[in-house]
Design a protein around this motif. Structure first.
Motif, PDB file in Angstrom:
ATOM      1  N   ASP A   1      32.792  57.127  26.248  1.00  0.00           N
ATOM      2  CA  ASP A   1      33.361  58.336  25.658  1.00  0.00           C
ATOM      3  C   ASP A   1      33.069  58.399  24.162  1.00  0.00           C
ATOM      4  O   ASP A   1      33.220  57.407  23.438  1.00  0.00           O
ATOM      5  CB  ASP A   1      34.872  58.336  25.893  1.00  0.00           C
ATOM      6  N   ALA A   2      32.655  59.565  23.693  1.00  0.00           N
ATOM      7  CA  ALA A   2      32.227  59.727  22.293  1.00  0.00           C
ATOM      8  C   ALA A   2      33.356  59.400  21.313  1.00  0.00           C
ATOM      9  O   ALA A   2      33.134  58.728  20.293  1.00  0.00           O
ATOM     10  CB  ALA A   2      31.722  61.150  22.072  1.00  0.00           C
ATOM     11  N   GLU A   3      34.560  59.880  21.595  1.00  0.00           N
ATOM     12  CA  GLU A   3      35.685  59.614  20.688  1.00  0.00           C
ATOM     13  C   GLU A   3      36.010  58.132  20.661  1.00  0.00           C
ATOM     14  O   GLU A   3      36.282  57.559  19.599  1.00  0.00           O
ATOM     15  CB  GLU A   3      36.912  60.405  21.128  1.00  0.00           C
TER      16      GLU A   3
ATOM     17  N   LEU B   1      33.934  55.621  21.206  1.00  0.00           N
ATOM     18  CA  LEU B   1      32.889  54.922  20.462  1.00  0.00           C
ATOM     19  C   LEU B   1      33.020  55.143  18.957  1.00  0.00           C
ATOM     20  O   LEU B   1      32.763  54.241  18.159  1.00  0.00           O
ATOM     21  CB  LEU B   1      31.511  55.379  20.938  1.00  0.00           C
ATOM     22  N   GLN B   2      33.409  56.346  18.570  1.00  0.00           N
ATOM     23  CA  GLN B   2      33.565  56.644  17.142  1.00  0.00           C
ATOM     24  C   GLN B   2      34.673  55.795  16.528  1.00  0.00           C
ATOM     25  O   GLN B   2      34.512  55.245  15.424  1.00  0.00           O
ATOM     26  CB  GLN B   2      33.867  58.138  16.964  1.00  0.00           C
ATOM     27  N   ILE B   3      35.778  55.667  17.239  1.00  0.00           N
ATOM     28  CA  ILE B   3      36.906  54.871  16.743  1.00  0.00           C
ATOM     29  C   ILE B   3      36.527  53.395  16.667  1.00  0.00           C
ATOM     30  O   ILE B   3      36.819  52.711  15.684  1.00  0.00           O
ATOM     31  CB  ILE B   3      38.141  55.074  17.645  1.00  0.00           C
TER      32      ILE B   3
ATOM     33  N   GLY C   1      33.494  52.140  16.406  1.00  0.00           N
ATOM     34  CA  GLY C   1      32.488  51.965  15.364  1.00  0.00           C
ATOM     35  C   GLY C   1      33.106  51.890  13.980  1.00  0.00           C
ATOM     36  O   GLY C   1      32.737  51.028  13.163  1.00  0.00           O
ATOM     37  N   LEU C   2      34.067  52.778  13.698  1.00  0.00           N
ATOM     38  CA  LEU C   2      34.722  52.760  12.389  1.00  0.00           C
ATOM     39  C   LEU C   2      35.546  51.497  12.219  1.00  0.00           C
ATOM     40  O   LEU C   2      35.569  50.895  11.133  1.00  0.00           O
ATOM     41  CB  LEU C   2      35.603  53.997  12.218  1.00  0.00           C
TER      42      LEU C   2
ATOM     43  N   GLN D   1      33.183  48.728  11.385  1.00  0.00           N
ATOM     44  CA  GLN D   1      32.649  48.924  10.036  1.00  0.00           C
ATOM     45  C   GLN D   1      33.654  48.469   8.984  1.00  0.00           C
ATOM     46  O   GLN D   1      33.299  47.737   8.042  1.00  0.00           O
ATOM     47  CB  GLN D   1      32.310  50.399   9.824  1.00  0.00           C
TER      48      GLN D   1
ATOM     49  N   ASN E   1      41.724  61.928  12.252  1.00  0.00           N
ATOM     50  CA  ASN E   1      40.781  61.956  13.371  1.00  0.00           C
ATOM     51  C   ASN E   1      39.348  62.148  12.874  1.00  0.00           C
ATOM     52  O   ASN E   1      39.076  62.995  12.032  1.00  0.00           O
ATOM     53  CB  ASN E   1      41.160  63.078  14.341  1.00  0.00           C
ATOM     54  N   HIS E   2      38.431  61.338  13.409  1.00  0.00           N
ATOM     55  CA  HIS E   2      37.011  61.384  13.065  1.00  0.00           C
ATOM     56  C   HIS E   2      36.728  61.049  11.597  1.00  0.00           C
ATOM     57  O   HIS E   2      35.658  61.363  11.088  1.00  0.00           O
ATOM     58  CB  HIS E   2      36.401  62.755  13.395  1.00  0.00           C
TER      59      HIS E   2
ATOM     60  N   ARG F   1      40.436  57.016  11.538  1.00  0.00           N
ATOM     61  CA  ARG F   1      41.187  56.505  12.689  1.00  0.00           C
ATOM     62  C   ARG F   1      40.489  55.285  13.277  1.00  0.00           C
ATOM     63  O   ARG F   1      39.359  55.371  13.735  1.00  0.00           O
ATOM     64  CB  ARG F   1      41.350  57.600  13.743  1.00  0.00           C
TER      65      ARG F   1
END
Length: 237
Positions: A20-22, A24-26, A28-29, A32, A183-184, A187
């Motif tokens: 899921d894109a959301e 993976l974004q969470i 990844g951050l 990082q 969000n984005h 988070r």
């Protein structure tokens, strides 16, 4: 209720399997922020910890006590302090760091650095008992002793870095305060789990919890696999 939980687990695994894109974004951050904080903390903490172990100077005992005490810094107090520094009324407002990943990295670095300093000092001090006289007989300078002992202590220092990474990965309070859980934008896994659970959206919270647990287990397993080889090299010296 049990059916609800079972459904939430199915949805959670579905989010993981479908990448899921959301999600993976969470993740990844989170990686990082955490890896950046641990890297910075290592660059600061390893040499300072080694310096405290090999050097004698006025106030050294006070510094050691402060670093040991700072290992237990309350995250929310760190977050509040940084918030006051970075807010519009604070002295560092011009940097515009509040509610950014950079502020979260700083918060985690503040929390992780004392851990690395304290554990590094204890590790190097132990090695000094074994190799200190030899290094002094070789007329090694303080910097040479520090570098030699840091290299010699690699296996034990992995544990120090892992302890710092574990603290950073699990952090909620400080990063919530300075990051805002946007969000984005800011988070991360822990803050997202807290938010989604409070909203009753268990699927994403469970998916992130599973990933977070998997990361923790993987990091520790990797350290255990690397440790015997490194120990062997140290003894070979």
């Amino acid at each position: 209720m049990m059916n609800d939980f079972a459904g939430a687990f199915r949805q959670a695994f579905g989010l993981i399997v479908t990448a899921d894109a959301e999600l993976l974004q969470i993740i990844g951050l989170s990686l990082q922020v955490t890896l950046s904080a641990v890297a910075i903390a290592a660059m600061i903490g390893l040499p300072i910890g080694a310096l405290l172990a090999v050097s004698r100077f006025t106030g050294r005992g006070v510094v050691i006590v402060l670093m040991n005490a700072a290992m237990g810094l309350p995250p929310v107090v760190v977050g509040l302090t940084l918030y006051m520094l970075f807010s519009q009324a604070g002295p560092l407002a011009v940097l515009s760091l509040l509610y950014t990943p950079a502020a979260m990295i700083i918060a985690q670095t503040v929390l992780v650095t004392p851990i690395i300093i304290a554990l590094t000092r204890m590790t190097i001090a132990s090695l000094m008992l074994e190799h200190g006289e030899t290094l002094l007989a070789m007329r090694a300078s303080a910097s040479q002793r520090i570098i030699t002992l840091l290299i010699e202590a690699r296996p034990a220092l992995i544990t120090a870095l892992l302890a710092g990474m574990g603290r950073a990965l699990a952090e909620v309070g400080a990063v919530m305060i300075v990051g805002g859980n946007i969000n984005h934008a800011t988070r991360v896994m822990t803050t997202a789990i807290a938010l989604e659970t409070s909203r009753g959206e268990l699927a994403l919270a469970l998916a992130l919890g599973i990933i977070l647990l998997g990361l923790s287990l993987s990091i520790n397993a990797a350290a255990m696999l690397l440790r015997p080889k490194d120990i062997g090299l140290v003894h070979a010296h």
